[in-house]
Design a protein around this motif. Structure first.
Motif, PDB file in Angstrom:
ATOM      1  N   VAL A 193       6.623   4.899  -6.172  1.00 23.92           N
ATOM      2  CA  VAL A 193       5.391   5.484  -5.673  1.00 23.92           C
ATOM      3  C   VAL A 193       5.201   4.972  -4.254  1.00 23.92           C
ATOM      4  CG1 VAL A 193       3.964   3.633  -6.664  1.00 23.92           C
ATOM      5  CG2 VAL A 193       2.927   5.838  -6.077  1.00 23.92           C
ATOM      6  N   ALA A 194       4.722   5.838  -3.393  1.00 25.05           N
ATOM      7  CA  ALA A 194       4.559   5.487  -1.988  1.00 25.05           C
ATOM      8  C   ALA A 194       3.131   5.746  -1.532  1.00 25.05           C
ATOM      9  CB  ALA A 194       5.533   6.279  -1.125  1.00 25.05           C
ATOM     10  N   LEU A 195       2.746   5.025  -0.505  1.00 21.96           N
ATOM     11  CA  LEU A 195       1.455   5.249   0.137  1.00 21.96           C
ATOM     12  C   LEU A 195       1.702   5.367   1.639  1.00 21.96           C
ATOM     13  CD1 LEU A 195      -1.627   5.450  -0.427  1.00 21.96           C
ATOM     14  CD2 LEU A 195      -1.760   3.033   0.250  1.00 21.96           C
ATOM     15  N   GLN A 196       1.593   6.577   2.143  1.00 21.81           N
ATOM     16  CA  GLN A 196       1.725   6.820   3.579  1.00 21.81           C
ATOM     17  C   GLN A 196       0.359   6.611   4.219  1.00 21.81           C
ATOM     18  OE1 GLN A 196       4.432   7.541   5.503  1.00 21.81           O
ATOM     19  NE2 GLN A 196       3.077   7.437   7.287  1.00 21.81           N
ATOM     20  N   MET A 197       0.305   5.679   5.162  1.00 18.76           N
ATOM     21  CA  MET A 197      -0.957   5.327   5.793  1.00 18.76           C
ATOM     22  C   MET A 197      -0.881   5.668   7.274  1.00 18.76           C
ATOM     23  SD  MET A 197      -1.726   1.691   3.897  1.00 18.76           S
ATOM     24  CE  MET A 197      -0.402   0.836   4.735  1.00 18.76           C
ATOM     25  N   ASP A 198      -1.694   6.595   7.701  1.00 19.41           N
ATOM     26  CA  ASP A 198      -1.743   7.016   9.097  1.00 19.41           C
ATOM     27  C   ASP A 198      -3.090   6.641   9.711  1.00 19.41           C
ATOM     28  OD1 ASP A 198      -0.066  10.064   8.136  1.00 19.41           O
ATOM     29  OD2 ASP A 198       0.805   8.196   8.880  1.00 19.41           O
ATOM     30  N   SER A 199      -3.123   6.656  11.035  1.00 14.13           N
ATOM     31  CA  SER A 199      -4.363   6.350  11.773  1.00 14.13           C
ATOM     32  C   SER A 199      -5.011   5.078  11.254  1.00 14.13           C
ATOM     33  CB  SER A 199      -5.339   7.525  11.665  1.00 14.13           C
ATOM     34  OG  SER A 199      -4.763   8.721  12.156  1.00 14.13           O
ATOM     35  N   LEU A 200      -4.214   4.048  11.140  1.00 14.17           N
ATOM     36  CA  LEU A 200      -4.709   2.800  10.563  1.00 14.17           C
ATOM     37  C   LEU A 200      -5.799   2.174  11.422  1.00 14.17           C
ATOM     38  CD1 LEU A 200      -1.347   1.422   9.238  1.00 14.17           C
ATOM     39  CD2 LEU A 200      -3.414   1.704   7.863  1.00 14.17           C
ATOM     40  N   LYS A 201      -6.728   1.522  10.743  1.00 15.93           N
ATOM     41  CA  LYS A 201      -7.854   0.863  11.378  1.00 15.93           C
ATOM     42  C   LYS A 201      -7.843  -0.622  11.034  1.00 15.93           C
ATOM     43  CE  LYS A 201     -10.670   5.015  10.589  1.00 15.93           C
ATOM     44  NZ  LYS A 201     -11.913   5.547   9.974  1.00 15.93           N
ATOM     45  N   PRO A 202      -8.446  -1.453  11.843  1.00 15.74           N
ATOM     46  CA  PRO A 202      -8.501  -2.882  11.499  1.00 15.74           C
ATOM     47  C   PRO A 202      -9.114  -3.132  10.118  1.00 15.74           C
ATOM     48  CG  PRO A 202      -9.110  -2.568  13.784  1.00 15.74           C
ATOM     49  CD  PRO A 202      -8.969  -1.191  13.191  1.00 15.74           C
ATOM     50  N   GLU A 203     -10.051  -2.302   9.710  1.00 15.81           N
ATOM     51  CA  GLU A 203     -10.683  -2.497   8.395  1.00 15.81           C
ATOM     52  C   GLU A 203      -9.759  -2.138   7.230  1.00 15.81           C
ATOM     53  OE1 GLU A 203     -11.921  -0.785  11.016  1.00 15.81           O
ATOM     54  OE2 GLU A 203     -13.004   1.018  10.356  1.00 15.81           O
ATOM     55  N   ASP A 204      -8.574  -1.597   7.532  1.00 15.52           N
ATOM     56  CA  ASP A 204      -7.570  -1.373   6.482  1.00 15.52           C
ATOM     57  C   ASP A 204      -6.768  -2.635   6.186  1.00 15.52           C
ATOM     58  OD1 ASP A 204      -6.970   1.826   7.975  1.00 15.52           O
ATOM     59  OD2 ASP A 204      -8.104   1.430   6.137  1.00 15.52           O
ATOM     60  N   THR A 205      -6.967  -3.674   6.965  1.00 12.53           N
ATOM     61  CA  THR A 205      -6.269  -4.934   6.743  1.00 12.53           C
ATOM     62  C   THR A 205      -6.603  -5.485   5.360  1.00 12.53           C
ATOM     63  OG1 THR A 205      -6.205  -5.481   9.094  1.00 12.53           O
ATOM     64  CG2 THR A 205      -6.050  -7.319   7.531  1.00 12.53           C
ATOM     65  N   ALA A 206      -5.564  -5.768   4.581  1.00 12.23           N
ATOM     66  CA  ALA A 206      -5.750  -6.242   3.204  1.00 12.23           C
ATOM     67  C   ALA A 206      -4.384  -6.490   2.582  1.00 12.23           C
ATOM     68  CB  ALA A 206      -6.518  -5.214   2.371  1.00 12.23           C
ATOM     69  N   VAL A 207      -4.406  -7.107   1.422  1.00  9.74           N
ATOM     70  CA  VAL A 207      -3.227  -7.126   0.560  1.00  9.74           C
ATOM     71  C   VAL A 207      -3.298  -5.871  -0.308  1.00  9.74           C
ATOM     72  CG1 VAL A 207      -1.952  -8.327  -1.237  1.00  9.74           C
ATOM     73  CG2 VAL A 207      -3.113  -9.629   0.568  1.00  9.74           C
ATOM     74  N   TYR A 208      -2.233  -5.109  -0.310  1.00  8.02           N
ATOM     75  CA  TYR A 208      -2.178  -3.859  -1.065  1.00  8.02           C
ATOM     76  C   TYR A 208      -1.346  -4.055  -2.326  1.00  8.02           C
ATOM     77  CZ  TYR A 208      -4.400  -1.237   2.659  1.00  8.02           C
ATOM     78  OH  TYR A 208      -5.311  -0.757   3.574  1.00  8.02           O
ATOM     79  N   TYR A 209      -1.893  -3.579  -3.442  1.00 11.35           N
ATOM     80  CA  TYR A 209      -1.255  -3.704  -4.744  1.00 11.35           C
ATOM     81  C   TYR A 209      -1.023  -2.330  -5.345  1.00 11.35           C
ATOM     82  CZ  TYR A 209      -3.069  -8.495  -4.511  1.00 11.35           C
ATOM     83  OH  TYR A 209      -3.370  -9.790  -4.143  1.00 11.35           O
ATOM     84  N   CYS A 210       0.123  -2.150  -5.991  1.00  9.81           N
ATOM     85  CA  CYS A 210       0.268  -0.973  -6.834  1.00  9.81           C
ATOM     86  C   CYS A 210       0.065  -1.402  -8.280  1.00  9.81           C
ATOM     87  CB  CYS A 210       1.597  -0.264  -6.638  1.00  9.81           C
ATOM     88  SG  CYS A 210       3.044  -1.129  -7.221  1.00  9.81           S
ATOM     89  N   ALA A 211      -0.352  -0.460  -9.095  1.00 11.82           N
ATOM     90  CA  ALA A 211      -0.702  -0.762 -10.467  1.00 11.82           C
ATOM     91  C   ALA A 211      -0.469   0.454 -11.348  1.00 11.82           C
ATOM     92  CB  ALA A 211      -2.162  -1.201 -10.553  1.00 11.82           C
ATOM     93  N   ALA A 212      -0.249   0.192 -12.633  1.00  5.86           N
ATOM     94  CA  ALA A 212       0.054   1.250 -13.595  1.00  5.86           C
ATOM     95  C   ALA A 212      -1.049   1.373 -14.629  1.00  5.86           C
ATOM     96  CB  ALA A 212       1.383   0.974 -14.280  1.00  5.86           C
ATOM     97  N   SER A 213      -1.295   2.608 -15.012  1.00  8.27           N
ATOM     98  CA  SER A 213      -2.304   2.914 -16.014  1.00  8.27           C
ATOM     99  C   SER A 213      -1.835   4.116 -16.827  1.00  8.27           C
ATOM    100  CB  SER A 213      -3.635   3.251 -15.325  1.00  8.27           C
ATOM    101  OG  SER A 213      -4.583   3.725 -16.250  1.00  8.27           O
ATOM    102  N   VAL A 214      -2.420   4.303 -17.986  1.00  8.00           N
ATOM    103  CA  VAL A 214      -2.115   5.517 -18.751  1.00  8.00           C
ATOM    104  C   VAL A 214      -3.060   6.641 -18.355  1.00  8.00           C
ATOM    105  CG1 VAL A 214      -1.090   4.294 -20.693  1.00  8.00           C
ATOM    106  CG2 VAL A 214      -3.553   4.780 -20.689  1.00  8.00           C
ATOM    107  N   ALA A 215      -4.080   6.305 -17.567  1.00  9.33           N
ATOM    108  CA  ALA A 215      -5.056   7.301 -17.142  1.00  9.33           C
ATOM    109  C   ALA A 215      -5.067   7.412 -15.624  1.00  9.33           C
ATOM    110  CB  ALA A 215      -6.450   6.922 -17.627  1.00  9.33           C
ATOM    111  N   THR A 216      -5.329   8.600 -15.124  1.00 13.39           N
ATOM    112  CA  THR A 216      -5.456   8.808 -13.678  1.00 13.39           C
ATOM    113  C   THR A 216      -6.869   8.409 -13.288  1.00 13.39           C
ATOM    114  OG1 THR A 216      -3.948  10.676 -13.914  1.00 13.39           O
ATOM    115  CG2 THR A 216      -5.092  10.469 -11.815  1.00 13.39           C
ATOM    116  N   SER A 217      -7.032   7.110 -13.124  1.00 15.23           N
ATOM    117  CA  SER A 217      -8.364   6.543 -12.999  1.00 15.23           C
ATOM    118  C   SER A 217      -8.570   5.883 -11.641  1.00 15.23           C
ATOM    119  CB  SER A 217      -8.588   5.515 -14.105  1.00 15.23           C
ATOM    120  OG  SER A 217      -9.834   4.871 -13.965  1.00 15.23           O
ATOM    121  N   THR A 218      -9.827   5.887 -11.195  1.00 14.16           N
ATOM    122  CA  THR A 218     -10.201   5.168  -9.979  1.00 14.16           C
ATOM    123  C   THR A 218     -10.787   3.791 -10.312  1.00 14.16           C
ATOM    124  OG1 THR A 218     -12.429   6.102  -9.949  1.00 14.16           O
ATOM    125  CG2 THR A 218     -10.701   7.354  -8.815  1.00 14.16           C
ATOM    126  N   HIS A 219     -10.869   3.460 -11.598  1.00 14.44           N
ATOM    127  CA  HIS A 219     -11.491   2.212 -12.038  1.00 14.44           C
ATOM    128  C   HIS A 219     -10.448   1.142 -12.294  1.00 14.44           C
ATOM    129  CE1 HIS A 219     -15.314   4.249 -12.337  1.00 14.44           C
ATOM    130  NE2 HIS A 219     -14.732   5.206 -13.038  1.00 14.44           N
TER     131      HIS A 219
END
Length: 122
Positions: free
Chosen positions: A79-105
């Motif tokens: 799985v990929a995350l293409q990040m364009d027009s990056l801003k300083p507030e995008d600074t973070a540690v980014y994690y990928c994660a798995a779920s059985v549901a297509t959830s935002t929680h």
């Protein structure tokens, strides 16, 4: 059980692009919805994007909508995350994660990678 390993983080300038990848092993990759979350020191981990098992459904946080695109390859088990027009507030540690549901929680996710640092300078 699926195992996830992120890569692609780094230091970029505001306005630049970066592509994060998450490689999966173990389990059946197409059984899982895959999400990206991010966290900065002192703050809770927050939802960024999610893609459904077949890639047909995606959701994005309002803060990244129109700038980030999530995609997956069920043959390469990535799985990929293409990040364009990056801003300083995008600074973070980014994690990928798995779920059985297509959830935002975050509570829907039970398998996590180790994270990759993204730093955007102004």
């Amino acid at each position: 059980q699926v195992q996830l390993v992120e890569s692609g983080g780094g230091l970029v300038q505001a306005g630049d692009s970066l592509r994060l990848s998450c490689a999966a092993s173990g389990g059946t990759f197409s059984d899982y919805a895959l999400g990206w979350f991010r966290q900065t020191p002192g703050k809770e981990r927050e939802f960024v994007a999610v893609i459904s098992q077949n890639g047909g459904t995606t959701y994005y946080a309002d803060s990244v909508k129109g700038r980030f695109i999530i995609s997956r390859d069920n043959v390469q088990n990535m799985v990929a995350l293409q990040m364009d027009s990056l801003k300083p507030e995008d600074t973070a540690v980014y994690y990928c994660a798995a779920s059985v549901a297509t959830s935002t929680h975050i509570r829907a996710y039970y398998r996590w990678g180790q994270g990759t640092q993204v730093t955007v300078s102004s």
